[in-house]
Design a protein around this motif. Structure first.
Motif, PDB file in Angstrom:
ATOM      1  N   GLY A 101     -45.254 -25.612 -33.086  1.00 24.45           N
ATOM      2  CA  GLY A 101     -45.426 -25.823 -31.649  1.00 24.45           C
ATOM      3  C   GLY A 101     -44.600 -26.938 -31.060  1.00 24.45           C
ATOM      4  O   GLY A 101     -44.694 -27.223 -29.883  1.00 24.45           O
ATOM      5  N   THR A 102     -43.776 -27.605 -31.867  1.00 23.70           N
ATOM      6  CA  THR A 102     -42.954 -28.697 -31.354  1.00 23.70           C
ATOM      7  C   THR A 102     -41.540 -28.563 -31.889  1.00 23.70           C
ATOM      8  O   THR A 102     -41.339 -28.468 -33.103  1.00 23.70           O
ATOM      9  CB  THR A 102     -43.500 -30.070 -31.788  1.00 23.70           C
ATOM     10  OG1 THR A 102     -44.827 -30.209 -31.288  1.00 23.70           O
ATOM     11  CG2 THR A 102     -42.641 -31.188 -31.229  1.00 23.70           C
ATOM     12  N   ARG A 103     -40.560 -28.557 -31.025  1.00 21.29           N
ATOM     13  CA  ARG A 103     -39.160 -28.505 -31.455  1.00 21.29           C
ATOM     14  C   ARG A 103     -38.648 -29.935 -31.539  1.00 21.29           C
ATOM     15  O   ARG A 103     -38.599 -30.636 -30.525  1.00 21.29           O
ATOM     16  CB  ARG A 103     -38.334 -27.716 -30.453  1.00 21.29           C
ATOM     17  CG  ARG A 103     -36.864 -27.574 -30.860  1.00 21.29           C
ATOM     18  CD  ARG A 103     -36.144 -26.630 -29.905  1.00 21.29           C
ATOM     19  NE  ARG A 103     -34.771 -26.417 -30.319  1.00 21.29           N
ATOM     20  CZ  ARG A 103     -33.716 -26.886 -29.658  1.00 21.29           C
ATOM     21  NH1 ARG A 103     -33.880 -27.588 -28.566  1.00 21.29           N
ATOM     22  NH2 ARG A 103     -32.489 -26.638 -30.082  1.00 21.29           N
ATOM     23  N   PRO A 104     -38.323 -30.408 -32.733  1.00 20.02           N
ATOM     24  CA  PRO A 104     -37.850 -31.785 -32.880  1.00 20.02           C
ATOM     25  C   PRO A 104     -36.681 -32.102 -31.954  1.00 20.02           C
ATOM     26  O   PRO A 104     -35.817 -31.259 -31.715  1.00 20.02           O
ATOM     27  CB  PRO A 104     -37.426 -31.848 -34.360  1.00 20.02           C
ATOM     28  CG  PRO A 104     -38.258 -30.804 -35.027  1.00 20.02           C
ATOM     29  CD  PRO A 104     -38.365 -29.688 -34.015  1.00 20.02           C
ATOM     30  N   LEU A 105     -36.690 -33.327 -31.426  1.00 20.60           N
ATOM     31  CA  LEU A 105     -35.621 -33.789 -30.542  1.00 20.60           C
ATOM     32  C   LEU A 105     -35.476 -32.862 -29.331  1.00 20.60           C
ATOM     33  O   LEU A 105     -34.368 -32.587 -28.874  1.00 20.60           O
ATOM     34  CB  LEU A 105     -34.296 -33.888 -31.303  1.00 20.60           C
ATOM     35  CG  LEU A 105     -34.327 -34.716 -32.601  1.00 20.60           C
ATOM     36  CD1 LEU A 105     -32.980 -34.645 -33.302  1.00 20.60           C
ATOM     37  CD2 LEU A 105     -34.704 -36.154 -32.316  1.00 20.60           C
ATOM     38  N   GLY A 106     -36.595 -32.396 -28.818  1.00 20.80           N
ATOM     39  CA  GLY A 106     -36.569 -31.448 -27.705  1.00 20.80           C
ATOM     40  C   GLY A 106     -35.969 -31.984 -26.429  1.00 20.80           C
ATOM     41  O   GLY A 106     -35.653 -31.222 -25.521  1.00 20.80           O
ATOM     42  N   PHE A 107     -35.783 -33.299 -26.330  1.00 23.27           N
ATOM     43  CA  PHE A 107     -35.201 -33.894 -25.130  1.00 23.27           C
ATOM     44  C   PHE A 107     -33.687 -33.787 -25.099  1.00 23.27           C
ATOM     45  O   PHE A 107     -33.065 -33.900 -24.037  1.00 23.27           O
ATOM     46  CB  PHE A 107     -35.572 -35.388 -25.058  1.00 23.27           C
ATOM     47  CG  PHE A 107     -34.937 -36.213 -26.146  1.00 23.27           C
ATOM     48  CD1 PHE A 107     -33.667 -36.753 -25.981  1.00 23.27           C
ATOM     49  CD2 PHE A 107     -35.595 -36.443 -27.343  1.00 23.27           C
ATOM     50  CE1 PHE A 107     -33.068 -37.505 -26.984  1.00 23.27           C
ATOM     51  CE2 PHE A 107     -35.016 -37.192 -28.358  1.00 23.27           C
ATOM     52  CZ  PHE A 107     -33.749 -37.720 -28.167  1.00 23.27           C
ATOM     53  N   SER A 108     -33.069 -33.583 -26.263  1.00 21.17           N
ATOM     54  CA  SER A 108     -31.622 -33.737 -26.402  1.00 21.17           C
ATOM     55  C   SER A 108     -30.806 -32.825 -25.492  1.00 21.17           C
ATOM     56  O   SER A 108     -30.032 -33.299 -24.644  1.00 21.17           O
ATOM     57  CB  SER A 108     -31.218 -33.509 -27.859  1.00 21.17           C
ATOM     58  OG  SER A 108     -29.819 -33.594 -28.019  1.00 21.17           O
ATOM     59  N   LEU A 109     -30.949 -31.516 -25.644  1.00 26.68           N
ATOM     60  CA  LEU A 109     -30.139 -30.592 -24.853  1.00 26.68           C
ATOM     61  C   LEU A 109     -30.417 -30.705 -23.350  1.00 26.68           C
ATOM     62  O   LEU A 109     -29.464 -30.805 -22.564  1.00 26.68           O
ATOM     63  CB  LEU A 109     -30.347 -29.156 -25.330  1.00 26.68           C
ATOM     64  CG  LEU A 109     -29.565 -28.087 -24.561  1.00 26.68           C
ATOM     65  CD1 LEU A 109     -28.072 -28.378 -24.589  1.00 26.68           C
ATOM     66  CD2 LEU A 109     -29.858 -26.699 -25.128  1.00 26.68           C
ATOM     67  N   PRO A 110     -31.690 -30.696 -22.909  1.00 27.97           N
ATOM     68  CA  PRO A 110     -31.924 -30.802 -21.460  1.00 27.97           C
ATOM     69  C   PRO A 110     -31.402 -32.104 -20.864  1.00 27.97           C
ATOM     70  O   PRO A 110     -30.956 -32.134 -19.717  1.00 27.97           O
ATOM     71  CB  PRO A 110     -33.444 -30.689 -21.313  1.00 27.97           C
ATOM     72  CG  PRO A 110     -34.003 -30.908 -22.668  1.00 27.97           C
ATOM     73  CD  PRO A 110     -32.958 -30.447 -23.624  1.00 27.97           C
ATOM     74  N   MET A 111     -31.402 -33.189 -21.642  1.00 24.28           N
ATOM     75  CA  MET A 111     -30.861 -34.454 -21.129  1.00 24.28           C
ATOM     76  C   MET A 111     -29.346 -34.371 -20.983  1.00 24.28           C
ATOM     77  O   MET A 111     -28.784 -34.809 -19.974  1.00 24.28           O
ATOM     78  CB  MET A 111     -31.242 -35.592 -22.084  1.00 24.28           C
ATOM     79  CG  MET A 111     -30.810 -36.976 -21.605  1.00 24.28           C
ATOM     80  SD  MET A 111     -31.634 -37.510 -20.094  1.00 24.28           S
ATOM     81  CE  MET A 111     -30.234 -37.616 -18.968  1.00 24.28           C
ATOM     82  N   PHE A 112     -28.678 -33.791 -21.977  1.00 28.46           N
ATOM     83  CA  PHE A 112     -27.227 -33.603 -21.864  1.00 28.46           C
ATOM     84  C   PHE A 112     -26.896 -32.686 -20.674  1.00 28.46           C
ATOM     85  O   PHE A 112     -25.935 -32.932 -19.943  1.00 28.46           O
ATOM     86  CB  PHE A 112     -26.659 -33.003 -23.154  1.00 28.46           C
ATOM     87  CG  PHE A 112     -26.427 -33.990 -24.256  1.00 28.46           C
ATOM     88  CD1 PHE A 112     -25.641 -35.112 -24.044  1.00 28.46           C
ATOM     89  CD2 PHE A 112     -26.988 -33.798 -25.520  1.00 28.46           C
ATOM     90  CE1 PHE A 112     -25.418 -36.043 -25.058  1.00 28.46           C
ATOM     91  CE2 PHE A 112     -26.772 -34.713 -26.543  1.00 28.46           C
ATOM     92  CZ  PHE A 112     -25.992 -35.836 -26.314  1.00 28.46           C
TER      93      PHE A 112
END
Length: 210
Positions: A101-112
């Motif tokens: 239920g959690t994708r590690p480092l989920g902030f990375s792509l949307p922040m880029f």
């Protein structure tokens, strides 16, 4: 329930206090002020902007401005709140595709992606107080996001390194790469930046998620 409890609640998804929905007129006023600030940043740079300039551009009075914000720095910080909401929404969407239920480092792509879509604003802020405020707000947002991911994952670090250490390590590395990328004109696509970042971090930080 206390007065504070009536106005805000703890949001376990964002790792912080979530405010109740804002009145439409208030939201409209804040949106106009945010838009005024952004347009002025592109025209004259953050440092040269006065509260009077923002009020004139948004066609609101000073008393109205100060009813919502303490100054242009506060307005700038508030304008980045939508980034937190976007990251949380993308986390929800991606969580259905992962077993735990959690994708590690989920902030990375949307922040880029966000930085790429608003690159002209980031570049206009480079070297200014507004830029420092924006980057610090983003850093705090990402730290909250990583802490929340780790809490949701419930994993234990096999190396004995404190969780807060890994939060600061991951976000610090990310902010350094993000700044380098933007200063260079963001020539690599967001998807490739995300892939590179994950490739370098996965072996260490994501052991917390297992």
């Amino acid at each position: 329930m206390s007065q504070i409890g009536q106005k805000q609640r703890y949001d376990h998804e964002t790792g912080g206090l979530a405010k109740r929905p804002i009145d439409r007129r208030v939201a409209r006023t804040r949106r106009m002020l945010h838009q005024a600030l952004l347009s002025l940043i592109l025209e004259k740079g953050y440092e040269a902007i006065l509260v009077e300039d923002i009020c004139e551009r948004a066609n609101v009075g000073r008393s109205t401005f100060y009813a919502h914000f303490t100054g242009k720095d506060d307005l700038k910080r508030s304008g980045l709140e939508h980034l937190r909401q976007e990251l949380v929404e993308r986390q929800r969407n991606s969580s259905t595709s992962t077993p735990n239920g959690t994708r590690p480092l989920g902030f990375s792509l949307p922040m880029f992606e966000h930085a790429h879509d608003h690159m002209h604003l980031y570049q206009a802020l480079v070297g200014s107080k507004g830029g420092a405020i924006a980057l610090d707000t983003i850093r705090q947002t990402l730290c909250d996001f990583v802490r929340n991911e780790l809490t949701m994952a419930g994993g234990k670090d096999p190396t004995g390194v404190p969780r807060e250490f890994i939060v600061q390590h991951v976000v610090g590395a990310y902010m350094a790469v993000l700044s380098w990328w933007l200063e260079g004109g963001a020539k690599l696509p967001p998807q490739q930046m995300d892939e590179f970042f994950r490739r370098l971090v996965d072996e260490g930080a994501t052991s917390y998620y297992s």
